[in-house]
Design a protein around this motif. Sequence first.
Motif, PDB file in Angstrom:
ATOM      1  N   UNK A 102      40.509  40.693  45.461  1.00 42.26           N
ATOM      2  CA  UNK A 102      39.789  41.582  46.365  1.00 42.26           C
ATOM      3  C   UNK A 102      38.608  42.230  45.643  1.00 42.26           C
ATOM      4  N   UNK A 103      37.426  42.085  46.218  1.00 39.28           N
ATOM      5  CA  UNK A 103      36.203  42.700  45.690  1.00 39.28           C
ATOM      6  C   UNK A 103      36.008  42.387  44.207  1.00 39.28           C
ATOM      7  N   UNK A 104      36.316  41.173  43.817  1.00 35.66           N
ATOM      8  CA  UNK A 104      36.146  40.762  42.417  1.00 35.66           C
ATOM      9  C   UNK A 104      34.770  40.134  42.219  1.00 35.66           C
ATOM     10  N   UNK A 160      31.224  48.026  44.453  1.00 36.35           N
ATOM     11  CA  UNK A 160      32.411  48.529  43.760  1.00 36.35           C
ATOM     12  C   UNK A 160      32.214  48.528  42.251  1.00 36.35           C
ATOM     13  N   UNK A 161      32.946  49.381  41.563  1.00 40.27           N
ATOM     14  CA  UNK A 161      32.931  49.416  40.107  1.00 40.27           C
ATOM     15  C   UNK A 161      33.955  48.407  39.610  1.00 40.27           C
ATOM     16  N   UNK A 162      33.483  47.431  38.829  1.00 43.87           N
ATOM     17  CA  UNK A 162      34.371  46.371  38.362  1.00 43.87           C
ATOM     18  C   UNK A 162      34.851  46.648  36.930  1.00 43.87           C
ATOM     19  N   UNK A 163      36.112  46.367  36.718  1.00 43.47           N
ATOM     20  CA  UNK A 163      36.690  46.489  35.377  1.00 43.47           C
ATOM     21  C   UNK A 163      36.827  45.099  34.784  1.00 43.47           C
ATOM     22  N   UNK A 164      36.224  44.905  33.617  1.00 44.16           N
ATOM     23  CA  UNK A 164      36.259  43.595  32.983  1.00 44.16           C
ATOM     24  C   UNK A 164      37.664  43.267  32.488  1.00 44.16           C
ATOM     25  N   UNK A 165      38.040  42.021  32.594  1.00 42.69           N
ATOM     26  CA  UNK A 165      39.358  41.584  32.167  1.00 42.69           C
ATOM     27  C   UNK A 165      39.207  40.583  31.022  1.00 42.69           C
ATOM     28  N   UNK A 166      40.097  40.673  30.033  1.00 47.04           N
ATOM     29  CA  UNK A 166      40.085  39.753  28.900  1.00 47.04           C
ATOM     30  C   UNK A 166      41.079  38.621  29.146  1.00 47.04           C
ATOM     31  N   UNK A 167      41.018  37.603  28.299  1.00 46.07           N
ATOM     32  CA  UNK A 167      41.940  36.479  28.439  1.00 46.07           C
ATOM     33  C   UNK A 167      43.384  36.937  28.263  1.00 46.07           C
ATOM     34  N   UNK A 168      43.632  37.828  27.296  1.00 43.75           N
ATOM     35  CA  UNK A 168      44.998  38.322  27.068  1.00 43.75           C
ATOM     36  C   UNK A 168      45.501  39.112  28.271  1.00 43.75           C
ATOM     37  N   UNK A 169      44.621  39.953  28.825  1.00 41.21           N
ATOM     38  CA  UNK A 169      45.025  40.731  30.008  1.00 41.21           C
ATOM     39  C   UNK A 169      45.318  39.818  31.188  1.00 41.21           C
ATOM     40  N   UNK A 170      44.520  38.787  31.324  1.00 36.82           N
ATOM     41  CA  UNK A 170      44.729  37.858  32.426  1.00 36.82           C
ATOM     42  C   UNK A 170      46.091  37.195  32.317  1.00 36.82           C
ATOM     43  N   UNK A 171      46.442  36.778  31.113  1.00 38.07           N
ATOM     44  CA  UNK A 171      47.742  36.139  30.903  1.00 38.07           C
ATOM     45  C   UNK A 171      48.893  37.107  31.159  1.00 38.07           C
ATOM     46  N   UNK A 172      48.705  38.349  30.742  1.00 40.08           N
ATOM     47  CA  UNK A 172      49.790  39.322  30.874  1.00 40.08           C
ATOM     48  C   UNK A 172      49.966  39.824  32.305  1.00 40.08           C
ATOM     49  N   UNK A 173      48.897  39.739  33.107  1.00 41.35           N
ATOM     50  CA  UNK A 173      48.982  40.248  34.476  1.00 41.35           C
ATOM     51  C   UNK A 173      49.001  39.150  35.529  1.00 41.35           C
ATOM     52  N   UNK A 174      48.911  37.895  35.083  1.00 46.19           N
ATOM     53  CA  UNK A 174      48.839  36.792  36.041  1.00 46.19           C
ATOM     54  C   UNK A 174      50.059  36.741  36.949  1.00 46.19           C
ATOM     55  N   UNK A 219      42.067  43.290  41.847  1.00 43.37           N
ATOM     56  CA  UNK A 219      41.202  44.104  42.698  1.00 43.37           C
ATOM     57  C   UNK A 219      40.092  44.738  41.861  1.00 43.37           C
ATOM     58  N   UNK A 220      38.843  44.581  42.284  1.00 44.36           N
ATOM     59  CA  UNK A 220      37.685  45.143  41.566  1.00 44.36           C
ATOM     60  C   UNK A 220      37.638  44.696  40.111  1.00 44.36           C
ATOM     61  N   UNK A 221      37.957  43.435  39.868  1.00 49.26           N
ATOM     62  CA  UNK A 221      37.975  42.892  38.512  1.00 49.26           C
ATOM     63  C   UNK A 221      36.715  42.073  38.256  1.00 49.26           C
TER      64      UNK A 221
END
Length: 262
Positions: free
Chosen positions: A47-49, A6-20, A26-28
């Motif tokens: 999923x598929x991370x 799968x194609x994974x999209x990188x996540x930042x600390x700020x994104x993690x906090x905002x989407x937690x 999925x695919x992160x």
Amino acid sequence: MADEHPIHRSISADELLSTAHTRSFCNILFPPDLVLDEADLSESRFERCLFRVPLIRGVDFSGSIFEDCRFAPTRFASCKLPGTRFTGCTLFDVEQKKGSSFAFCDLQAAEMTKCNFATCSFERCDLYNVHAVECSFRGVQFGHSSFTKALSRRSTLARASFDGCNFSFGDLSGLQLQNCQFLSCKFSEASFIDTDLSDAMLSACQLDRVEWDRAKLRNADLRGSRLSGLNLAVLADYAGLTVSESEQSGLLEGLGIAVQPD
């Protein structure tokens, strides 16, 4: 069938906090520089991370689901993982030939299905009531980990079940595995030195070339298992041990008793 690449999209600390709060990933890609210390990710779904974080410390994953996830060699330290479910996950890095490690983690009632935990280590972890099906624990180490729960000051209960798992070359020495169940598991060249398997069931298992020194097999049920190399003389206790009729001759001959037909 899940995408193998799968194609994974990188996540930042700020994104993690905002989407937690969504508790769904999925695919992160969790990149190496991401700090997860003390994060609350309980009841989350992954999923598929792809996890490339080398150290995950103090994170609460209670009740979370990991499906088809991959972990670069990762050290989980003091994490809460009770009731987690791992399905189709790989915690062994093929290129580095190295597994992940869990230290001082709570894995009570965790469920693992078709996962690769090869060469992983579980150091001083709580593994009471773990259930695993068709998983590889090849070369695993369980240093000072526990499969028991205290019922009173003088009484403890051990519980765990493994079905179709591979523990070849694994170190299970010194563990309290009374009453635990192993069905169709492979233990080739594994170590049960000083392990208590009293009242345990090891049914239809491959137990060839296992190290049994001072192990306890009191009332254990080994029917249907291949016992090549088991010498009763090195055991600490085997009263009430049950084995298949086809294995009894080899065990008696190991004690120097000749078995002849009538």
